[in-house]
Scaffold this motif. Structure first.
Motif, PDB file in Angstrom:
ATOM      1  N   CYS A 150       0.852  -1.188   0.000  1.00 36.68           N
ATOM      2  CA  CYS A 150       0.000   0.000   0.000  1.00 36.68           C
ATOM      3  C   CYS A 150       0.887   1.237   0.000  1.00 36.68           C
ATOM      4  O   CYS A 150       2.026   1.191   0.469  1.00 36.68           O
ATOM      5  CB  CYS A 150      -0.924  -0.011   1.218  1.00 36.68           C
ATOM      6  SG  CYS A 150      -2.171   1.286   1.131  1.00 36.68           S
ATOM      7  N   LEU A 180      -0.084   3.875   1.597  1.00 34.71           N
ATOM      8  CA  LEU A 180      -0.352   4.527   2.878  1.00 34.71           C
ATOM      9  C   LEU A 180       0.088   3.577   3.988  1.00 34.71           C
ATOM     10  O   LEU A 180       0.334   2.397   3.736  1.00 34.71           O
ATOM     11  CB  LEU A 180      -1.846   4.837   3.030  1.00 34.71           C
ATOM     12  CG  LEU A 180      -2.376   6.068   2.295  1.00 34.71           C
ATOM     13  CD1 LEU A 180      -3.887   6.169   2.487  1.00 34.71           C
ATOM     14  CD2 LEU A 180      -1.706   7.339   2.803  1.00 34.71           C
ATOM     15  N   ALA A 181       0.160   4.098   5.180  1.00 33.87           N
ATOM     16  CA  ALA A 181       0.500   3.250   6.332  1.00 33.87           C
ATOM     17  C   ALA A 181      -0.423   3.645   7.475  1.00 33.87           C
ATOM     18  O   ALA A 181       0.000   4.229   8.464  1.00 33.87           O
ATOM     19  CB  ALA A 181       1.968   3.429   6.708  1.00 33.87           C
ATOM     20  N   CYS A 182      -1.719   3.335   7.311  1.00 41.57           N
ATOM     21  CA  CYS A 182      -2.696   3.713   8.337  1.00 41.57           C
ATOM     22  C   CYS A 182      -2.389   2.943   9.627  1.00 41.57           C
ATOM     23  O   CYS A 182      -2.089   1.744   9.584  1.00 41.57           O
ATOM     24  CB  CYS A 182      -4.098   3.364   7.884  1.00 41.57           C
ATOM     25  SG  CYS A 182      -4.534   4.058   6.284  1.00 41.57           S
ATOM     26  N   CYS A 235      -3.376  -0.913  10.615  1.00 41.84           N
ATOM     27  CA  CYS A 235      -3.794  -1.714   9.460  1.00 41.84           C
ATOM     28  C   CYS A 235      -2.961  -2.987   9.395  1.00 41.84           C
ATOM     29  O   CYS A 235      -1.761  -2.944   9.139  1.00 41.84           O
ATOM     30  CB  CYS A 235      -3.655  -0.932   8.161  1.00 41.84           C
ATOM     31  SG  CYS A 235      -3.949  -1.985   6.723  1.00 41.84           S
ATOM     32  N   ILE A 246      -0.803  -4.469   6.001  1.00 38.10           N
ATOM     33  CA  ILE A 246       0.523  -4.069   5.526  1.00 38.10           C
ATOM     34  C   ILE A 246       1.633  -4.495   6.486  1.00 38.10           C
ATOM     35  O   ILE A 246       2.797  -4.183   6.252  1.00 38.10           O
ATOM     36  CB  ILE A 246       0.579  -2.534   5.298  1.00 38.10           C
ATOM     37  CG1 ILE A 246       0.137  -1.798   6.553  1.00 38.10           C
ATOM     38  CG2 ILE A 246      -0.280  -2.149   4.110  1.00 38.10           C
ATOM     39  CD1 ILE A 246       0.361  -0.295   6.489  1.00 38.10           C
ATOM     40  N   GLY A 261      -7.093  -4.716  -0.620  1.00 37.27           N
ATOM     41  CA  GLY A 261      -5.654  -4.951  -0.652  1.00 37.27           C
ATOM     42  C   GLY A 261      -5.132  -4.858   0.751  1.00 37.27           C
ATOM     43  O   GLY A 261      -5.846  -5.223   1.682  1.00 37.27           O
ATOM     44  N   GLY A 262      -4.049  -4.164   0.860  1.00 37.49           N
ATOM     45  CA  GLY A 262      -3.231  -3.343   0.014  1.00 37.49           C
ATOM     46  C   GLY A 262      -3.991  -2.317  -0.843  1.00 37.49           C
ATOM     47  O   GLY A 262      -5.175  -2.097  -0.679  1.00 37.49           O
ATOM     48  N   ASN A 287      -7.642   3.761  -1.994  1.00 38.16           N
ATOM     49  CA  ASN A 287      -7.503   5.019  -1.246  1.00 38.16           C
ATOM     50  C   ASN A 287      -7.445   6.200  -2.214  1.00 38.16           C
ATOM     51  O   ASN A 287      -7.410   7.349  -1.786  1.00 38.16           O
ATOM     52  CB  ASN A 287      -6.282   4.987  -0.324  1.00 38.16           C
ATOM     53  CG  ASN A 287      -4.978   4.782  -1.083  1.00 38.16           C
ATOM     54  OD1 ASN A 287      -4.787   5.283  -2.189  1.00 38.16           O
ATOM     55  ND2 ASN A 287      -4.056   4.040  -0.460  1.00 38.16           N
ATOM     56  N   HIS A 307     -12.037   4.711  -0.394  1.00 33.35           N
ATOM     57  CA  HIS A 307     -11.941   4.702   1.064  1.00 33.35           C
ATOM     58  C   HIS A 307     -11.882   6.137   1.573  1.00 33.35           C
ATOM     59  O   HIS A 307     -10.915   6.854   1.334  1.00 33.35           O
ATOM     60  CB  HIS A 307     -10.676   3.907   1.428  1.00 33.35           C
ATOM     61  CG  HIS A 307     -10.231   4.040   2.847  1.00 33.35           C
ATOM     62  ND1 HIS A 307      -8.951   3.743   3.255  1.00 33.35           N
ATOM     63  CD2 HIS A 307     -10.882   4.433   3.958  1.00 33.35           C
ATOM     64  CE1 HIS A 307      -8.847   3.958   4.549  1.00 33.35           C
ATOM     65  NE2 HIS A 307      -9.994   4.384   5.001  1.00 33.35           N
TER      66      HIS A 307
HETATM   67  S1  SF4 Z   1      -4.619  -1.073   3.002  1.00 35.34           S
HETATM   68 FE1  SF4 Z   1      -6.150   0.510   3.438  1.00 35.34          FE
HETATM   69  S2  SF4 Z   1      -6.152   0.708   5.690  1.00 35.34           S
HETATM   70 FE2  SF4 Z   1      -4.261  -0.405   5.097  1.00 35.34          FE
HETATM   71  S3  SF4 Z   1      -2.680   1.178   4.934  1.00 35.34           S
HETATM   72 FE3  SF4 Z   1      -3.570   0.918   2.892  1.00 35.34          FE
HETATM   73  S4  SF4 Z   1      -5.225   2.443   2.763  1.00 35.34           S
HETATM   74 FE4  SF4 Z   1      -4.675   2.226   4.922  1.00 35.34          FE
END
Ligand code: SF4
Ligand code: SF4
Lengths: 122, 340
Positions: free
Chosen positions: B38, B40-42, B45, B48, B80-81, B108, B132
């Motif tokens: 991904c 992002l690194a929410c 989560c 990831i 995903g991801g 995202n 999302h």
């Molecule tokens: S998979 Fe979704 S929740 Fe997980 S880090 Fe990526 S965007 Fe964020």
């Protein structure tokens, strides 16, 4: 996911106080690479993503460090499992994030700075 | 509900066929995860949190299609991801659309504008982007731990709509969300022109005494009641109205963990999209060897006690609609009146 406590670096010895099945369960939950040590002394490193303790021949499955696999190893072949890779879940829980954010906000208030989003690593 | 009639018909006729065939357990939506990477690194989560060699892995398009074929659902959701980082995403979507699967690409949307401009996708009634967004700008950027993502996602949505794509949103709400701000978010999404919205509580698990579980459930019902009471006529949701009623505490449902099965680089995930308690090599093996009695609220499983997440309960709501006159009547009433 773990938050704080981690098994990273753990090198369990299987014996009366700790069964192989227990160690396998912990390795299965662990979000890092492990090293499976066989009874013949050979080793396989990788991410242990599956295990089946219920079937007639219990086994674990790994993807190796190059992503190759899945490699299937039977319980009866395993002497122990070492938690050798970095735990990718440590400190990455939502609760840890909120704590970091609150701490950053408090620091900002103290410095009378603007409240920016603190960085985070995975 | 905002689903196209053809999609509702495809799902309804599929469910009726399963019931006529006497299948006790059947899936409705395949959750197909071709990768875990991904951009992002929410926080929190789990998707990831893997070593690098796992994050580098991709399913092949052929593996994806075989999984779709094997489980046979009319709807395929691609989370995903971040699926827009999957190298073959254009071909995968094209192949699924050619098989008349209703596809939701859950993104995202950071890369959405770029991929649209590259001509990776073609609009189709079978294909929707599910973006999302966990609320308005401030709430969303905080949820994904990065400033500026909301603005990027909105740009992507506008571009997709301009090019004639179906666009929906999916939002995960945690304890402490503001009902007022969520209602403003719904208005903003409708102003943008999205087809419909999906909402779900986030999943959390902690060992706690019975009383605390009860309070958590009550708080969730209270939150969703405040968000969804007196809904505006213009709000459109891309999900079962009975599921929304369940979130508000107006329906008693049990989880259907096999309803949205998950297939990813490890295989078929047991028992559901949220819990990872092992993997099966085939869908049949998943159905036949998972101890389903260990999951859902009635099982007493601690991990399931507070769960009200859509992947477990939306299939129950859909089954209820087509499995009982009362369910059908409640669905029609909510759809016609726009009230939950
Ligand atoms: S998979 Fe979704 S929740 Fe997980 S880090 Fe990526 S965007 Fe964020
Ligand atoms: S109740 Fe939730 S966590 Fe438990 S099986 Fe169902 S979807 Fe999964």
């Amino acid at each position: 996911m773990t938050d704080g406590a981690t098994l990273e670096g753990w090198m369990p010895e299987i014996g009366p106080a700790l069964s192989l099945a227990e160690v396998v369960e912990k390795a299965f939950d662990y979000r890092g690479n492990v090293t499976v040590i066989r009874t013949d002394g050979s080793e396989t490193q990788g991410y242990l993503f599956n295990r089946n303790a219920d079937g007639p021949v219990p086994f674990v499955q790994l993807f190796d460090l190059n992503g190759g696999g899945p490699h299937t190893i039977f319980y009866r072949e395993i002497r122990t499992i070492r938690f050798t890779g970095r735990d990718t879940a440590t400190g990455n829980s939502y609760a840890a994030w909120l704590r970091a954010k609150e701490a950053a906000k408090a620091a900002d208030r103290a410095e009378k700075g603007s409240g920016s989003t603190p960085p985070r690593g995975v | 509900m905002s689903l196209p009639v053809s999609q509702m018909w495809a799902v309804a006729s599929y469910v009726v066929r399963q019931k006529l065939a006497g299948r006790k357990r059947y899936p409705l939506v395949l959750m197909l995860e071709p990768l875990f990477r991904c951009n992002l690194a929410c926080a929190g989560c789990g998707k990831i949190q893997y070593p690098a060699q796992i994050l580098r892995k991709n399913l092949t398009v052929e593996q994806c299609l075989a999984a779709v074929e094997e489980c046979g659902t009319p709807v395929v959701s691609i989370p995903g991801g971040e699926p827009l980082m999957y190298p073959d995403i254009g071909r995968l979507v094209e192949e699924l659309v050619a098989r008349r699967k209703y596809v939701y690409l859950c993104t995202n949307a950071i890369l959405l504008k770029e991929k649209l401009e590259a001509g990776l996708f073609a609009p189709s009634k079978y294909f929707s982007f599910s973006v999302h967004l966990d609320g308005l700008r401030e709430e969303h950027d905080e949820a994904v731990c990065r400033d500026g993502v909301y603005v990027q996602a909105v740009e992507g949505i506008k571009e997709a709509l301009r090019r004639g794509f179906r666009v929906t949103t999916n939002s995960t709400l945690f304890d402490g969300a503001s009902p007022l701000r969520m209602r403003e978010f719904f208005d903003e999404m409708m102003d943008l022109g999205v087809e419909g919205m999906m909402i779900s509580p986030g999943y959390s698990y902690s060992k706690a005494p019975d009383q605390e579980h009860f309070l958590r459930t009550q708080r969730a019902h209270d939150l969703f009641s405040r968000i969804l009471s007196r809904p505006k006529r213009r709000w459109r949701f891309n999900q079962s109205p009975l599921f929304l009623q369940f979130l508000m505490g107006k329906q008693e449902f049990e989880c259907t963990p096999w309803g949205n099965p998950t297939y990813n680089v490890f295989g078929w995930q047991r028992p559901c999209y949220l819990l990872q308690e092992g993997y099966a090599a085939t869908f049949t093996e998943l159905l036949e060897t998972t101890r389903w009695e260990n999951y859902g609220k009635r099982s007493g499983n601690e991990k399931c006690r507070d769960c009200m997440v859509h992947c477990g309960y939306e299939p129950t709501a859909v089954n209820h609609t087509f499995g009982s006159w009362r369910g059908f009547r409640d669905t029609v009433a909510a759809t016609v009146t726009g009230r939950f």
